[in-house]
Scaffold this active site. Structure first.
Site, PDB file in Angstrom:
ATOM      1  CB  ALA A 113      24.043 -35.578 -25.847  1.00  0.00           C
ATOM      2  CB  THR A 138      30.854 -30.617 -29.327  1.00  0.00           C
ATOM      3  OG1 THR A 138      31.479 -30.716 -30.566  1.00  0.00           O
ATOM      4  CG2 THR A 138      29.539 -29.625 -29.657  1.00  0.00           C
ATOM      5  CE1 TYR A 167      26.678 -33.259 -30.401  1.00  0.00           C
ATOM      6  CE2 TYR A 167      28.432 -32.609 -31.939  1.00  0.00           C
ATOM      7  CZ  TYR A 167      27.977 -33.277 -30.658  1.00  0.00           C
ATOM      8  OH  TYR A 167      29.073 -33.516 -29.613  1.00  0.00           O
TER       9      TYR A 167
END
Length: 329
Positions: A74, A116, A140
């Protein structure tokens, strides 16, 4: 059976490959080498290709007996994601769709996802718990949350079980000294600070010193990259043991401000590090610190390298031995 590591030539991915190899696993790596390094893959079988290429995905699954996937591939730069969100949706979200469809075609039912804690956005409380609200403040984090949600629906529809691991700043280097952090451009705080200490940068930029924190700079959680790699391997073992899909935070539970990181780096390196204060970056929350109690309890995850001084020291040793990264010394 083998574990497929997508993005396995990257920083965290290569450490996961090393951890799997140390446990005697057969490893297959798929990486387009856009950000990864061939030299960082310490073993296993490397395929150079892109997840968005169906022929490549089918070749990898067709030529290997894969029973689990660890997905790192990614784009991950917050600032870039705010300027070019389309790139992040295409690579991160569409790439994950291609991977999950490939897994479904080939009957692979286990995936561990490198997510994340940016999925939470501005936290409602600190440390952050897995049940807290997810409201990303940057593209993101939004794409990573979309990838998690996609996995939930592939589990419901196709029985593909997943473990999503949410964490913040990886730092440090492998104890062997063979692999470390080498990005171009480099955007992570610890290696940038060390580049300044080594004289490869004239200064370190601090983006904002007016946050609602004790010293005005952002506070983040830092974890040694090898401890992160261990958590991914433990998550594979959990799924192999019949574990259900789950989300876990990985963190030390302790936050350090940008100024604190710089001061610790000064002490570790014995070098002066010049600091220049610049405006805030878009999408940067003030404090991000994660609770990892659930991961410690259910995965049996026990970080071995929790002192930030030790994490930075291992990174400094690698950068001293590899002043030009993987591109020669």
């Amino acid at each position: 059976m083998a574990v497929l590591v997508t993005g396995g030539a990257g920083y965290i991915g290569s450490h996961a490959v090393a951890a799997l190899l140390e446990r005697g696993e057969d490893v297959v790596v798929l990486d387009n080498l856009e950000q990864g390094h061939r030299e960082a893959v310490l073993g296993g079988k490397l395929y150079v290709g892109d997840l968005r290429d169906r022929d490549v995905v089918d070749q990898v699954f067709g030529e290997n007996e894969i029973d689990a996937v660890i997905h790192f591939a990614a784009n991950s730069l917050v600032g870039e994601s705010m300027k070019d969100p389309g790139k992040y949706y295409h690579n991160n979200v569409y790439g994950t769709l291609c991977l999950l469809e490939g897994m479904n075609r080939h009957g692979v039912k286990r995936i561990v996802f490198s997510s994340t804690a940016a999925t939470y956005g501005e936290p409602e409380r600190v440390p952050i718990d897995e049940l807290d609200r997810t409201l990303p403040t940057n593209a993101y984090g939004e794409t990573k949350l979309a990838m998690e949600k996609m996995m939930k629906w592939f589990d419901i529809a196709h029985g593909i079980k997943y473990v999503s691991l949410r964490y913040f700043n990886a730092a440090g280097a492998h104890e062997s000294g063979r692999i470390g952090e080498d990005h171009n451009p480099e955007t992570h705080l610890v290696p940038i600070v060390l580049q300044a200490a080594a004289g490869k940068r004239p200064h370190i930029s601090v983006f904002g010193d007016d946050y609602d924190t004790p010293d005005g700079t952002c506070i983040r959680d830092y974890i040694h990259v090898s401890d992160l790699a261990d958590a991914h391997v433990l998550a594979v073992e959990r799924l192999r043991g019949g574990g259900d899909s789950a989300v876990y935070n990985l963190g030390s539970g302790n936050g350090f401000s940008v100024k604190q990181v710089i001061e610790i780096a000064r002490n570790v390196t014995g070098r002066d590090i010049k600091v220049v204060t610049e405006p805030r970056r878009a999408g940067d929350p003030a404090v991000l610190v994660a609770s990892s109690e659930r991961a410690r309890r259910e995965l049996g995850w026990q970080p071995k390298r929790e002192r930030l001084e030790d994490i930075i020291r291992s990174a400094w040793q690698w950068h001293q031995a590899h002043p030009n990264g993987y591109n020669g010394n």
